[in-house]
Design a protein around this motif. Structure first.
Motif, PDB file in Angstrom:
ATOM      1  N   LYS A   8       0.852  -1.179   0.000  1.00  0.00           N
ATOM      2  CA  LYS A   8       0.000   0.000   0.000  1.00  0.00           C
ATOM      3  C   LYS A   8       0.895   1.238   0.000  1.00  0.00           C
ATOM      4  N   HIS A  34      -3.700  12.102  -4.400  1.00  0.00           N
ATOM      5  CA  HIS A  34      -4.464  11.706  -3.218  1.00  0.00           C
ATOM      6  C   HIS A  34      -5.053  10.312  -3.352  1.00  0.00           C
ATOM      7  N   ASN A  36      -5.266   6.197  -3.124  1.00  0.00           N
ATOM      8  CA  ASN A  36      -4.975   5.269  -2.034  1.00  0.00           C
ATOM      9  C   ASN A  36      -4.664   3.897  -2.646  1.00  0.00           C
ATOM     10  N   SER A  54      -7.544   1.152  -6.162  1.00  0.00           N
ATOM     11  CA  SER A  54      -7.373   2.545  -5.770  1.00  0.00           C
ATOM     12  C   SER A  54      -8.743   3.187  -5.604  1.00  0.00           C
ATOM     13  N   ASN A  55      -8.724   4.462  -5.263  1.00  0.00           N
ATOM     14  CA  ASN A  55      -9.980   5.206  -5.135  1.00  0.00           C
ATOM     15  C   ASN A  55     -10.710   5.318  -6.469  1.00  0.00           C
TER      16      ASN A  55
END
Length: 80
Positions: A8, A34, A36, A54-55
């Motif tokens: 991560k 930004h 993740n 991811s987001n």
């Protein structure tokens, strides 16, 4: 040696500058800074299975060392 495991993003120092150098527009750079991202590798000999979460997207990729394969970056850039 196997690469099996999950990683991560811990930090992304200078990532936005890196994306700018790649020609990625400002909006996508701001979103990417930004993100993740989590990457899971599974190795079976020379065959790898990769899952990116991811987001913004989740993608599964399978490839074999030494064999070309297609891959799309999150911004739509196609790679071989």
């Amino acid at each position: 040696m196997a690469f099996n495991g999950t990683w991560k993003i811990d930090r992304n120092e200078n990532y936005e500058k890196f994306m700018e150098a790649m020609g990625i527009n400002m909006m996508k750079r701001k979103l990417g800074a930004h993100d993740n991202l989590k990457i899971t590798f599974q190795q079976d000999g020379n065959k790898f299975t990769l899952k990116e979460s991811s987001n913004f997207r989740t993608i599964d990729v399978e490839f074999t060392l030494g064999v070309n394969f297609e891959y799309s970056l999150a911004d739509g850039t196609e790679l071989t």
